[in-house]
Motif scaffolding. Structure first.
Motif, PDB file in Angstrom:
ATOM      1  N   UNK A 241     -40.370  91.786  41.091  1.00 40.20           N
ATOM      2  CA  UNK A 241     -39.478  92.544  41.958  1.00 40.20           C
ATOM      3  C   UNK A 241     -38.041  92.484  41.449  1.00 40.20           C
ATOM      4  N   UNK A 242     -37.386  93.631  41.172  1.00 39.41           N
ATOM      5  CA  UNK A 242     -37.959  94.966  41.170  1.00 39.41           C
ATOM      6  C   UNK A 242     -39.164  95.045  40.232  1.00 39.41           C
ATOM      7  N   UNK A 243     -40.095  95.937  40.554  1.00 37.89           N
ATOM      8  CA  UNK A 243     -41.324  95.978  39.773  1.00 37.89           C
ATOM      9  C   UNK A 243     -41.110  96.716  38.451  1.00 37.89           C
ATOM     10  N   UNK A 244     -42.156  96.816  37.646  1.00 40.71           N
ATOM     11  CA  UNK A 244     -41.997  97.379  36.301  1.00 40.71           C
ATOM     12  C   UNK A 244     -41.825  98.896  36.321  1.00 40.71           C
ATOM     13  N   UNK A 245     -41.939  99.511  37.513  1.00 42.74           N
ATOM     14  CA  UNK A 245     -41.618 100.933  37.624  1.00 42.74           C
ATOM     15  C   UNK A 245     -40.130 101.100  37.943  1.00 42.74           C
ATOM     16  N   UNK A 246     -39.392  99.988  37.960  1.00 43.83           N
ATOM     17  CA  UNK A 246     -37.958 100.051  38.253  1.00 43.83           C
ATOM     18  C   UNK A 246     -37.688 100.258  39.733  1.00 43.83           C
ATOM     19  N   UNK A 270     -39.691  86.933  37.430  1.00 40.73           N
ATOM     20  CA  UNK A 270     -38.248  87.176  37.503  1.00 40.73           C
ATOM     21  C   UNK A 270     -37.689  87.998  36.360  1.00 40.73           C
ATOM     22  N   UNK A 271     -38.569  88.695  35.628  1.00 46.18           N
ATOM     23  CA  UNK A 271     -38.113  89.448  34.455  1.00 46.18           C
ATOM     24  C   UNK A 271     -37.013  90.448  34.807  1.00 46.18           C
ATOM     25  N   UNK A 279     -27.058  89.396  44.564  1.00 48.31           N
ATOM     26  CA  UNK A 279     -27.177  90.236  45.768  1.00 48.31           C
ATOM     27  C   UNK A 279     -28.348  89.832  46.642  1.00 48.31           C
ATOM     28  N   UNK A 280     -29.431  89.389  46.012  1.00 49.46           N
ATOM     29  CA  UNK A 280     -30.632  89.018  46.756  1.00 49.46           C
ATOM     30  C   UNK A 280     -31.057  87.632  46.276  1.00 49.46           C
ATOM     31  N   UNK A 281     -31.393  86.744  47.219  1.00 47.32           N
ATOM     32  CA  UNK A 281     -31.922  85.442  46.827  1.00 47.32           C
ATOM     33  C   UNK A 281     -33.436  85.451  47.042  1.00 47.32           C
ATOM     34  N   UNK A 282     -34.212  85.369  45.958  1.00 44.66           N
ATOM     35  CA  UNK A 282     -35.673  85.445  46.086  1.00 44.66           C
ATOM     36  C   UNK A 282     -36.229  84.437  47.092  1.00 44.66           C
ATOM     37  N   UNK A 283     -35.572  83.277  47.235  1.00 40.88           N
ATOM     38  CA  UNK A 283     -36.030  82.288  48.216  1.00 40.88           C
ATOM     39  C   UNK A 283     -36.053  82.859  49.626  1.00 40.88           C
ATOM     40  N   UNK A 284     -35.076  83.748  49.928  1.00 45.14           N
ATOM     41  CA  UNK A 284     -35.019  84.353  51.261  1.00 45.14           C
ATOM     42  C   UNK A 284     -36.155  85.345  51.481  1.00 45.14           C
ATOM     43  N   UNK A 291     -39.836  82.485  37.599  1.00 45.75           N
ATOM     44  CA  UNK A 291     -39.152  82.139  36.352  1.00 45.75           C
ATOM     45  C   UNK A 291     -37.938  83.047  36.199  1.00 45.75           C
ATOM     46  N   UNK A 292     -36.970  82.545  35.474  1.00 49.82           N
ATOM     47  CA  UNK A 292     -35.756  83.328  35.219  1.00 49.82           C
ATOM     48  C   UNK A 292     -35.595  83.417  33.709  1.00 49.82           C
TER      49      UNK A 292
END
Lengths: 523, 124
Positions: A241-246, A270-271, A279-284, A291-292
């Protein structure tokens, strides 16, 4: 058989070596490059070493009797060889690099300056920790930034690339399932069909089975299908997320809740973090592990300049299973805690011999600190703005794969090339003639003849205007029937289309002295 | 002798209780240039629909499934050195393996050439 109806055509339409034959094999001032074996000679050397002292022979008849035949090189020969090779390479330092899913952004020179400081570059992983406190503090600080940016309490710095980080995350999920006594019953991992190929590969590597979920018409996860695939045998989901379709997975919170209610864990790839960093925290969003790619979002070199680095962050639920070594702040300073018995929780083990990619840690933290929280937020905003600018400039001549705005990459399909006789591959090759590295093509697999463009925040409006003008020109040329331009492309590259089939069927992987004696050694 | 097709693009030519198995012309075209074929060991028992071989093209690697259950009696070793045979003659010299059919009844669940052609049309 399982058949992937997607993908690039394998048969070269116009193959061949160099664009124009010359007597010397060089083109303009671009030099022909030969193997070191072909340019060196056994009696030549670039260094003047003293004769070795006489030593007692201890290896008996194992001693070599004939010369080894390795080519010796003078210093200019060696230097020229590698500079010539580097000139054949395309790099972000040369121009726009629109590869989707790769985040080919500029690598600031400040990163390089800091990474070359003796306290960071001249250290060895086996040095006593008391002598490398600064380096360990830097790792600790990087971990703190990654935790803050993702809203995840724990971080493993050691994974050495994205796929290695995925492995780290999925092994932690397996560790958690083992602790729950459910590793034998929870075996299934959900993976959307638009995923990076490494996602299902990682799941299988960790002993799970992969269950694909389809994409809905808007390019996002089909929530209905996902719901139907939950169950007591679910280990988790791997989602980008965002996914590979952008596209941003709008239902991500619902997906996380559904997976958690079902007893599974949520791995986020996390690619594409560049689109949302700051802007967005994945934990939330309910992510348990992510991975980052430091080499994407945080500007450490990649695409030939590597190595990568894929630190992985964990939620409270998975933190106990994070691998060693762990970086800890102690009352005396900082420590790399190496042994599983010395850390909290139940680490699944370790991923590599040492502590990860120190040079990348230095560069990434430099990037973070020089941008600051506000700068990183702007990175995400500008990367999304640039991709949408490309989309807006091209959507009337090329065909966007999905309606609406995109995140940090613009995705087109090949409907605009229908009945032109030009394929996505031809289109990409023609871009090379125009001086542009092609975008990512034929990925994601869910889009026919996909062209995925991530301009990144690096590029100026002027650069994007020139780039989109070139793509418009090519799209219009294809539609107008100028097929020669495409069938013969690339005409101006050092090599034209290569015969991939021959290369795969009859690879020549070893040099032998008899091969191609006709070539004069290049000086 | 009769030839049967699966919806996953394998064919099986039946002679007595032995079936010769390969991938269809359509599959070979879709794959593009085949560069490697991994064949099963002779004596391996295959379950219907189970993975039995792997075919790799420049584009992708794909698993090949067994159209019916049985025991592998012979493999086409020509493919090891000349995988291009799969492209040149997919439904002839490019066969993958032979199999002693365990239950001839399973053949009834497969398609004949006409039904397979219709299946391809419906797949688009």
């Amino acid at each position: 058989m399982s058949m992937n109806p997607q993908g690039r055509p394998s048969r070269p339409t116009a193959s061949g070596g160099a664009a124009v034959d010359t007597h010397s094999g060089s083109h303009g001032l671009r030099q022909a490059t030969r193997l070191l074996f072909d340019s060196g000679a056994a009696d030549r050397t670039g260094v003047d070493l003293p004769d070795p002292p006489k030593v007692k022979k201890r290896i008996g008849n194992l001693a070599r009797k004939a010369p080894i035949g390795l080519p010796g090189l003078s210093e200019p020969q060696a230097l020229r060889h590698y500079v010539r090779l580097s000139q054949k390479n395309y790099a972000i330092d040369l121009g726009l690099y629109p590869l989707g899913s790769c985040t080919m952004k500029h690598n600031p020179r400040l990163n390089e300056k800091v990474a070359r400081m003796p306290g960071f570059i001249d250290v060895h992983p086996l040095q006593p920790q008391s002598t490398v406190q600064g380096a360990i503090e830097l790792m600790h600080e990087l971990g703190r930034w990654l935790s803050a940016l993702t809203g995840m309490p724990s971080v493993a710095l050691s994974p050495k690339a994205g796929a290695h980080g995925e492995l780290c995350g999925m092994l932690a999920i397996r560790g958690a399932l083992i602790a729950r006594g459910e590793e034998k019953t929870r075996r299934r991992v959900l993976v959307p069909e638009s995923a990076h190929g490494t996602n299902p590969a990682t799941a299988v590597q960790c002993g799970f089975t992969v269950d694909e979920i389809g994409a809905a018409k808007d390019g996002r996860v089909d929530l209905e299908e996902l719901t139907s695939k939950l169950g007591p045998d679910l280990a988790g989901i791997m989602l980008t997320n965002p996914n590979t379709c952008g596209l941003f997975e709008r239902d991500i919170k619902t997906i996380a809740d559904l997976v958690h209610e079902s007893g599974g864990y949520f791995y986020c790839d996390g690619a594409n973090f560049n689109a949302i960093v700051g802007r967005v925290r994945p934990g939330d969003l309910g992510v348990d592990a992510m991975h980052i790619n430091l080499h994407k979002t945080f500007s450490t070199p990649h695409g030939g300049g590597g190595p990568g680095a894929g630190p992985t962050v964990f939620s409270e639920a998975l933190a106990p299973f994070a691998p060693v070594p762990r970086v800890e702040k102690t009352k005396d300073g900082f420590a790399l805690v190496e042994h599983e018995a010395d850390v909290d929780g139940d680490p699944f083990g370790r991923l590599c011999a040492f502590h990860g990619q120190m040079g990348m840690f230095t560069r990434a933290l430099t990037y973070m600190m020089s941008h600051g929280a506000d700068g990183l937020k702007q990175v995400a905003e500008d990367s999304v703005l640039n991709a949408n600018y490309v989309l807006a400039k091209l959507k009337d001549v090329m065909t966007p794969a999905f309606p609406g705005a995109c995140m940090h990459e613009a995705l087109f399909d090949d409907r605009f090339l229908k009945d032109t006789g030009v394929s996505t591959l031809d289109f990409a090759k023609a871009m090379i003639d125009e001086g542009y590295h092609p975008m990512t093509m034929y990925f994601p697999l869910v889009v026919h003849g996909a062209m995925l463009i991530a301009p990144t925040e690096t590029e100026s409006k002027k650069a994007l205007d020139r780039f989109t003008a070139t793509l418009r020109f090519l799209a219009e040329a294809a539609i107008a029937g100028d097929t020669d331009r495409f069938a013969a492309a690339p005409r101006l590259a050092p090599m034209r289309r290569l015969d991939e089939t021959q290369a795969a069927r009859n690879p020549v992987l070893r040099w032998s002295p008899s091969a191609d004696k006709a070539l004069e050694p290049a000086e | 002798m009769s030839v049967h097709y699966t919806k996953d693009h394998e064919w099986i030519r039946v002679d007595g209780d032995v079936g010769t198995v390969g991938i269809s012309k359509h599959a070979a075209e879709q794959l593009g240039d085949v560069v490697f074929v991994e064949l099963p060991d002779v004596g391996k028992s295959a379950a219907k629909g189970g993975e039995i071989a792997v075919v790799e093209s420049v584009k992708a690697a794909s698993e090949v499934y067994a159209p019916v259950a049985g025991e592998v009696t012979e493999v086409n070793t020509v493919l090891t050195d000349a995988p291009e045979t799969v492209n040149a003659d997919p439904e002839g010299d490019g066969w993958f393996y032979k199999l002693k059919i365990a239950d001839a009844g399973e053949l009834k669940e497969l398609m004949d050439a006409d039904a397979y052609a219709k299946h391809l049309e419906s797949e688009g």
